[in-house]
Structure formats: structure tokens, C-alpha cells
Scaffold this motif. Structure first.
Motif, short mmCIF file in Angstrom:
data_model
loop_
_atom_site.label_atom_id
_atom_site.label_comp_id
_atom_site.label_asym_id
_atom_site.label_seq_id
_atom_site.Cartn_x
_atom_site.Cartn_y
_atom_site.Cartn_z
N ALA A 321 -25.25 -42.18 36.50
CA ALA A 321 -25.62 -42.77 37.85
C ALA A 321 -25.98 -44.22 37.32
N SER A 322 -26.53 -44.56 36.22
CA SER A 322 -26.78 -45.83 35.84
C SER A 322 -26.07 -47.07 35.64
N CYS A 323 -25.11 -46.57 34.72
CA CYS A 323 -24.05 -47.51 34.18
C CYS A 323 -22.51 -47.15 34.67
N PRO A 347 -30.60 -44.78 46.12
CA PRO A 347 -30.24 -45.70 47.38
C PRO A 347 -30.63 -47.06 47.39
N VAL A 348 -29.96 -47.91 47.99
CA VAL A 348 -30.34 -49.42 48.10
C VAL A 348 -30.90 -49.56 49.71
N LEU A 358 -25.51 -46.81 50.43
CA LEU A 358 -25.28 -45.94 49.46
C LEU A 358 -25.39 -46.84 48.08
N PRO A 359 -25.62 -46.09 47.15
CA PRO A 359 -25.79 -46.88 45.71
C PRO A 359 -24.63 -47.79 45.24
N GLY A 360 -24.88 -49.04 45.04
CA GLY A 360 -23.86 -49.85 44.76
C GLY A 360 -23.27 -50.76 45.72
N ALA A 361 -23.93 -50.43 46.97
CA ALA A 361 -23.33 -51.19 48.23
C ALA A 361 -23.93 -52.94 48.12
N LYS A 362 -22.87 -53.68 48.57
CA LYS A 362 -23.14 -55.13 48.44
C LYS A 362 -23.69 -55.77 49.83
N CYS A 364 -25.47 -54.40 53.84
CA CYS A 364 -26.32 -53.37 54.48
C CYS A 364 -25.01 -52.69 55.65
N GLY A 365 -25.18 -51.57 55.62
CA GLY A 365 -24.57 -51.15 56.65
C GLY A 365 -24.99 -51.05 58.06
N GLY A 366 -26.54 -51.33 58.36
CA GLY A 366 -27.18 -51.45 59.68
C GLY A 366 -27.32 -52.82 60.11
N CYS A 367 -27.42 -53.83 59.23
CA CYS A 367 -27.46 -55.19 59.86
C CYS A 367 -26.39 -56.11 59.22
N GLY A 368 -25.87 -55.74 58.02
CA GLY A 368 -24.74 -56.61 57.66
C GLY A 368 -25.26 -57.64 56.67
N LEU A 369 -26.59 -57.54 56.33
CA LEU A 369 -27.13 -58.56 55.46
C LEU A 369 -26.60 -58.16 54.08
N LYS A 370 -26.26 -59.34 53.19
CA LYS A 370 -25.82 -59.03 51.69
C LYS A 370 -27.18 -58.65 51.05
N LEU A 371 -26.95 -57.59 50.21
CA LEU A 371 -27.99 -56.74 49.44
C LEU A 371 -28.05 -57.42 48.04
N CYS A 372 -29.23 -57.80 47.32
CA CYS A 372 -29.33 -58.21 46.24
C CYS A 372 -28.99 -57.08 45.10
#
Length: 372
Positions: A321-323, A347-348, A358-362, A364-372
Motif C-alpha cells: 500500500a505504501s510503494c 485515503p486522501v 481514493l489513495p493516489g487520487a490527483k 478531488c472528486g467533490g470539488c475538482g481541486l488538485k490534491l497535493c
């Protein structure tokens, strides 16, 4: 009294006989007394810098200059009597060559590692040429030449070559995807690399007048793979190509046997050709599919359980799950990062709307903001 105390400069000029000197000092050893009214001649391709009391004073452009108290701080013999008629205030003139110095060489002493998207890790050697010229004489003297009586391109070529190779490493890692597209990019790469090197040269009072990349070569085995791919690109239909080559070989064999009295052998080969073609076609159609290794990118059969190059397990039973490393069924810890095998991926959380992603998401599924 030292030998340099006897130097009395009356005519100051310099000719570069070697074509490689960037700087030349008069006097060549130590400093000297510059006589009042001395003649200084500076050529069009030169600049002269007068150093007095250890500091850069006046700078002179092309032409003939008469050195007087008004334009350089020279103490006369009348003022030097307390020191035995020898002036304690010393001066020297540095002639700086402003011409372009061409055809300097740069290259990698040791191969540099590069991760190719199709070939995996490869080691590259690169070579080329560059031209330099001095644009800030005083800065060049103070940062590189110092108190040296002469300074040539041989003394700086190796260092500048290492700077170029260092910037080339960064450029390849950031911009180049695969070696297959490399030969068509030399001019573009040289221009981009030159822009990256401007600051490195300017801090020494130098300008990188031009830069050329002559070659970037991988190891022989990688070069052979590139050549094979180039040949395959010229063959539109592999099946027809195999048939043609087999037919030509059999035709030559039959002709040779017929000339030797073996007409029956030639006829037998002729009868075997349809079956051989069918076998070749079947073999070509049933060739094992190849896929890139998930770890090193090496091309391996799709059915392979392990990569023959790096040993990475290819059949995914469970992943860390880490690498993301592929794990064996009974693994308790990851062999790559050491984390527990049963660790659940976190989770992110979106910082804007607190949406759980979801883990690894780039994004946001709610607002569309780019996740760090």
C-alpha cells in the motif's frame, strides 16, 4: 633589491602568439614601476586593465595611450626618494584577449545514467564543442586569473566542460523521454542547454558564444537495439518479409545443388517451400506478446512470472500500500520499503471540501481541486 624592483616599464603592448591566451600580465613576474609618460598600445581585440595598490584602476580600450598622473595614479621619482629612489607603489597591466576562442572540447569522462521510457536504465556518453569570449575583463581577472601572469584556454577548458556535462544531465532527466527520438533533437537540445549555461559563464566574466552537441551515444548493446528497431520500422509487413527472405535462400540453395548434379534435392526443396511458408506464418502469428516490466521497463513475455533483468515479480497477487511493489502471497513486509504488507492505504482528504478520495487520487472528486 629584488629583480622586479629594477623593472621600469616604458612601452606596454602584447601580442598573443599562441592564439590560446585569454590574459597576459606586464610585467610577467611581480609588479613594476611604470614610468611617467609610458606608452600603452591596446589592439582592437584587447582590453587593458591597470592594477594599482592591488586594485583594478583604469581600463583602456583600443588605441595608444600616454600614461600620465592625470589618468593613472603614478608616483614619480621625486616622491619616491624616502625609499631609496625606488617607488613602493607598484603597478601592473593586464591585457585581456576579447576575441572568440573556438573549438573548445567538452565530454563525459564517465557514462551518465538515464532512465529511458522504453529501454529502462541506460548509460550515455556525450561529446561536443563550445566557443567562449571574455565580456567582463575585470570580473574575469578577479574570479579566475587572479595574480597569474598568463591564463590560457587549457586552464579553463576542463572545468567549463564539467559544468556543461552537469547541466546536460539535468536537461536529459527533465526533457528527454527515449533515446529513439534523440538524433533529431541535437540542435534544439544545444540551444536549450546554452540558455541554461548563461549564468554559469557570466559569473566568471565569460560568454558562451556557441555550443554544439556532436554525439550522445549509449552502450553498444543499446545501440544495436536502436538499429534493430530502425530496421523494423522500414518493414511494413513482417510476414511477407520473412517469406521473401526464405524464398531467396531456398532459391540459391536449389541453384547450387542443381549445378552440382543434385537436381532432385532442388526439387525436394521446392516441394517443401509451401509448408515452410505456412510454418513461418504460423510462427510469426503466434510470437509471444511482450510487455514492459513494471519495475525496470525491460520488454518481457506477457506470461513471464519474473523479469529476467531485475527479478521483479510480474504476476500481481498483492501490492504494498505504501510503494506499490508486487508482494508474494505469504509476505508480511514489503521487500522494497519495509512497510507491513497488510497496511491499508490511507485515503486522501481534500483540504478545501474535506472530501475523502481514493489513495493516489490527483484531483478531488467533490470539488475538482488538485490534491497535493
Amino acid at each position: 633589491m629584488g629583480a622586479d624592483n629594477l623593472i621600469l616599464l616604458e612601452v606596454l603592448e602584447w601580442f598573443d602568439e599562441t592564439g590560446q591566451e585569454l590574459l597576459h600580465r606586464l610585467p610577467e613576474r611581480g609588479s613594476g614601476e611604470i614610468k611617467f609618460g609610458a606608452q600603452l598600445t591596446v589592439r582592437e581585440s584587447q582590453a587593458a586593465v591597470m592594477y594599482y595598490k592591488g586594485r583594478a584602476g583604469d581600463a583602456f580600450g583600443p588605441g595608444r595611450h600616454t600614461l600620465k598622473t592625470g589618468n593613472i595614479p603614478i608616483i614619480t621619482k621625486l616622491l619616491s626618494s624616502p625609499w631609496g629612489m625606488t617607488s613602493p607603489l607598484r603597478a601592473e597591466v593586464y591585457f585581456v584577449n576579447l576575441k572568440v576562442f573556438p573549438n573548445l572540447k567538452w565530454g563525459t569522462r564517465d557514462p551518465v545514467a538515464f532512465r529511458d521510457s522504453e529501454l529502462g536504465f541506460v548509460r550515455l556518453r556525450a561529446h561536443g564543442m563550445f566557443n567562449i569570449r571574455v565580456i567582463q575583463p575585470v570580473l574575469f581577472i578577479n574570479t579566475l586569473a587572479g595574480t597569474m601572469g598568463k591564463y590560457s584556454t587549457e586552464q579553463i577548458e576542463e572545468y567549463l566542460g564539467r559544468v556543461i556535462v552537469s547541466r546536460l544531465n539535468d536537461y536529459l532527466g527533465e526533457t528527454l523521454d527515449t533515446l529513439f527520438s534523440l538524433p533529431a533533437q541535437f540542435d534544439e537540445m544545444a540551444e536549450d542547454l546554452k540558455k541554461r549555461l548563461v549564468r554559469d559563464f557570466v559569473r566568471f566574466g565569460l560568454a558562451l558564444d556557441d555550443l554544439h552537441i556532436n554525439s550522445i551515444t549509449p552502450p553498444e548493446e543499446v545501440q544495436a537495439a536502436i538499429d534493430d528497431r530502425s530496421r523494423l520500422g522500414l518493414i511494413k509487413d513482417m510476414d511477407k518479409f520473412v517469406r521473401m527472405k526464405a524464398g531467396m535462400a531456398m532459391e540459391k540453395a536449389a541453384a547450387a545443388n542443381s549445378e552440382a548434379g543434385g537436381a532432385a534435392i532442388g526439387m525436394g526443396l521446392g516441394l517443401m517451400m509451401p509448408g515452410l511458408f505456412a510454418g513461418m506464418q504460423t510462427q510469426a502469428q503466434t510470437a509471444p506478446e511482450q510487455v514492459p516490466c513494471s519495475d525496470c521497463g525491460n520488454r518481457i513475455p506477457a506470461s513471464a512470472r519474473f523479469c529476467p533483468l531485475c527479478g521483479q515479480q510480474q504476476i500481481v497477487l498483492m501490492q504494498c500500500a505504501s510503494c506499490g511493489n508486487n508482494l508474494t502471497p505469504d509476505a508480511k513486509f514489503c521487500s522494497r520499503c519495509g512497510q507491513p504488507a497488510d497496511r491499508k492505504p490511507a485515503p486522501v482528504i481534500c483540504t478545501a471540501c474535506n472530501q475523502e478520495n481514493l489513495p493516489g487520487a490527483k484531483f478531488c472528486g467533490g470539488c475538482g481541486l488538485k490534491l497535493c
